[in-house]
Motif scaffolding. Structure first.
Motif, mmCIF file in Angstrom:
data_model
loop_
_atom_site.group_PDB
_atom_site.id
_atom_site.type_symbol
_atom_site.label_atom_id
_atom_site.label_comp_id
_atom_site.label_asym_id
_atom_site.label_seq_id
_atom_site.Cartn_x
_atom_site.Cartn_y
_atom_site.Cartn_z
ATOM 1 N N GLY A 1 0.790 -1.222 0.000
ATOM 2 C CA GLY A 1 0.000 0.000 0.000
ATOM 3 C C GLY A 1 0.817 1.264 0.000
ATOM 4 O O GLY A 1 0.261 2.367 0.026
ATOM 5 N N ARG A 2 2.150 1.150 -0.032
ATOM 6 C CA ARG A 2 3.016 2.328 0.030
ATOM 7 C C ARG A 2 3.900 2.467 -1.206
ATOM 8 O O ARG A 2 4.721 3.374 -1.263
ATOM 9 N N ARG A 3 3.749 1.576 -2.168
ATOM 10 C CA ARG A 3 4.505 1.677 -3.417
ATOM 11 C C ARG A 3 3.595 2.155 -4.538
ATOM 12 O O ARG A 3 2.488 1.639 -4.697
ATOM 13 N N PRO A 4 4.059 3.104 -5.356
ATOM 14 C CA PRO A 4 3.308 3.397 -6.579
ATOM 15 C C PRO A 4 3.245 2.138 -7.439
ATOM 16 O O PRO A 4 4.198 1.350 -7.473
ATOM 17 N N VAL A 5 2.122 1.958 -8.113
ATOM 18 C CA VAL A 5 1.940 0.760 -8.940
ATOM 19 C C VAL A 5 2.119 1.129 -10.408
ATOM 20 O O VAL A 5 1.507 2.089 -10.883
ATOM 21 N N PRO A 6 2.965 0.393 -11.152
ATOM 22 C CA PRO A 6 3.117 0.678 -12.583
ATOM 23 C C PRO A 6 1.777 0.651 -13.301
ATOM 24 O O PRO A 6 0.893 -0.155 -12.977
ATOM 25 N N ARG A 7 1.627 1.543 -14.278
ATOM 26 C CA ARG A 7 0.348 1.651 -14.974
ATOM 27 C C ARG A 7 -0.077 0.357 -15.659
ATOM 28 O O ARG A 7 -1.263 0.070 -15.789
ATOM 29 N N ASP A 8 0.912 -0.426 -16.130
ATOM 30 C CA ASP A 8 0.584 -1.644 -16.858
ATOM 31 C C ASP A 8 0.392 -2.852 -15.947
ATOM 32 O O ASP A 8 0.120 -3.952 -16.422
ATOM 33 N N GLN A 9 0.511 -2.658 -14.633
ATOM 34 C CA GLN A 9 0.315 -3.776 -13.715
ATOM 35 C C GLN A 9 -1.163 -4.008 -13.464
ATOM 36 O O GLN A 9 -1.922 -3.075 -13.203
ATOM 37 N N ARG A 10 -1.561 -5.255 -13.521
ATOM 38 C CA ARG A 10 -2.944 -5.612 -13.242
ATOM 39 C C ARG A 10 -3.081 -5.943 -11.759
ATOM 40 O O ARG A 10 -2.364 -6.774 -11.223
ATOM 41 N N GLY A 11 -4.016 -5.281 -11.101
ATOM 42 C CA GLY A 11 -4.245 -5.559 -9.685
ATOM 43 C C GLY A 11 -3.179 -4.948 -8.803
ATOM 44 O O GLY A 11 -2.312 -4.190 -9.243
ATOM 45 N N GLY A 12 -3.263 -5.288 -7.516
ATOM 46 C CA GLY A 12 -2.265 -4.829 -6.564
ATOM 47 C C GLY A 12 -2.422 -3.398 -6.106
ATOM 48 O O GLY A 12 -1.490 -2.802 -5.565
ATOM 49 N N ARG A 13 -3.611 -2.802 -6.323
ATOM 50 C CA ARG A 13 -3.810 -1.397 -5.974
ATOM 51 C C ARG A 13 -4.724 -1.183 -4.776
ATOM 52 O O ARG A 13 -4.975 -0.045 -4.392
ATOM 53 N N GLY A 14 -5.227 -2.265 -4.188
ATOM 54 C CA GLY A 14 -6.235 -2.130 -3.145
ATOM 55 C C GLY A 14 -5.782 -1.322 -1.953
ATOM 56 O O GLY A 14 -6.370 -0.295 -1.610
ATOM 57 N N MET A 15 -4.701 -1.763 -1.285
ATOM 58 C CA MET A 15 -4.214 -1.052 -0.102
ATOM 59 C C MET A 15 -3.687 0.333 -0.456
ATOM 60 O O MET A 15 -3.843 1.277 0.317
#
Length: 318
Positions: free
Chosen positions: A277-291
């Motif tokens: 929940g504290r890392r920016p998520v790459p735009r092309d990554q699927r999922g992993g954005r909840g927290m």
């Protein structure tokens, strides 16, 4: 909750630098911060200042025309939830700069007036900066008002910063108490159930109902407009995470607390990633954005991790 582990998150920091700046009054504050900003500007380094409003005004006024070359943010707004500071303030600024160029940031997430409920998240945030930025070409200077902050806040600053700068000095000296892992562990405090909370057990078949329950109770407790929508989104993300990563089920709770509506989700998942929940998520990554999403929209997020499960508690101002 996700179970992805971070391997040795608190290794050697170089070339990252993370000093604490201790000050007792406005003059010491400016004496410690202005040279840091000017040195960065003279070296052609990107500079950001994220500090509470009054101190932001001090720095802005003292910089004069040079303030136009600095990214200025009020930490009382941008960092009200300490969990959003790394992805939404520090990494957001650092990641936007050219690779290899040193970035300078003044970040003041701990100020007099932080509540006892907020502070554990602040201390963990300061510890986790070292894991989030190790190996990065960056310097993050963190001011601490030692005249007004409680003694244990200052003691924690020694534990979360590898070096410290004392009042009247411009030299960063090694902190003999540096132990960020211990701070993360010490403030991993159990979040005791609230008796008067509305409680709803959910599984994969009742995710939609859980969201409606959260929204309905939030409205009953006084949430309206954007805050109501934020609660709905957070409840949806957390309950979905529980079903997908936390054993297929969980418990949702909501209650009112000192001007906030609090939403909590407990499940049997083990959240091993200290930077979840504290890392920016790459735009092309699927999922992993909840927290990450929950951290960005909530006014405060506290997490308790244990071998038997995970509790995520988030606050939304009424």
């Amino acid at each position: 909750m996700t179970t992805t582990a971070v391997t040795e998150p608190f290794g050697p920091l170089d070339p990252f630098a993370h000093p604490a700046l201790f000050y007792r009054d406005e003059q010491e504050y400016l004496d410690g911060t202005l040279p840091f900003v000017h040195a960065g500007l003279e070296a052609g380094e990107p500079v950001a200042v994220a500090v509470p409003g009054k101190n932001l005004t001090l720095i802005r006024d003292a910089l004069g025309d040079a303030a136009e070359s600095v990214r200025l943010l009020d930490m009382r707004e941008a960092g009200r939830n300490p969990g959003r500071i790394i992805p939404g303030v520090l990494r957001a600024f650092a990641d936007a700069q050219p690779d290899g160029r040193r970035v300078r940031i003044i970040g003041e997430p701990v100020w007099a007036g932080r509540s006892d409920t907020e502070y554990p998240a602040c201390a963990q945030h300061e510890a986790l900066i070292n894991a989030a930025f190790r190996g990065r070409t960056a310097t993050i200077l963190c001011p601490y008002d030692i005249a007004r902050l409680p003694e244990h806040f200052v003691a924690d600053a020694y534990a979360t910063h590898p070096t410290v700068i004392h009042p009247g000095s411009d030299v960063a000296r090694e902190s003999g108490a540096y132990a960020p892992e211990d701070v993360v562990s010490r403030y991993n405090q159990p979040l005791e159930p609230v008796r008067e909370a509305l409680t709803f057990a959910f599984d994969s078949d009742s995710l939609s109902q859980a969201r409606h329950v959260a929204v309905g109770e939030g409205v009953r407790l006084g949430l309206v407009g954007v805050k109501r929508e934020d609660l709905a989104l957070a409840a949806a993300e957390l309950t979905t995470n529980s079903v997908v990563h936390g054993g297929g089920a969980g418990v949702l709770r909501l209650w009112a607390e000192e001007g906030y509506v609090v939403c909590e989700v407990r499940d049997e998942g083990r959240l091993a990633d200290v930077l979840a929940g504290r890392r920016p998520v790459p735009r092309d990554q699927r999922g992993g954005r909840g927290m990450l999403l929950v951290n960005l929209i909530a006014d405060l997020v506290r997490v308790h991790r244990s071998d038997s499960g995970t509790t995520v508690r988030c606050w939304f101002a009424r």
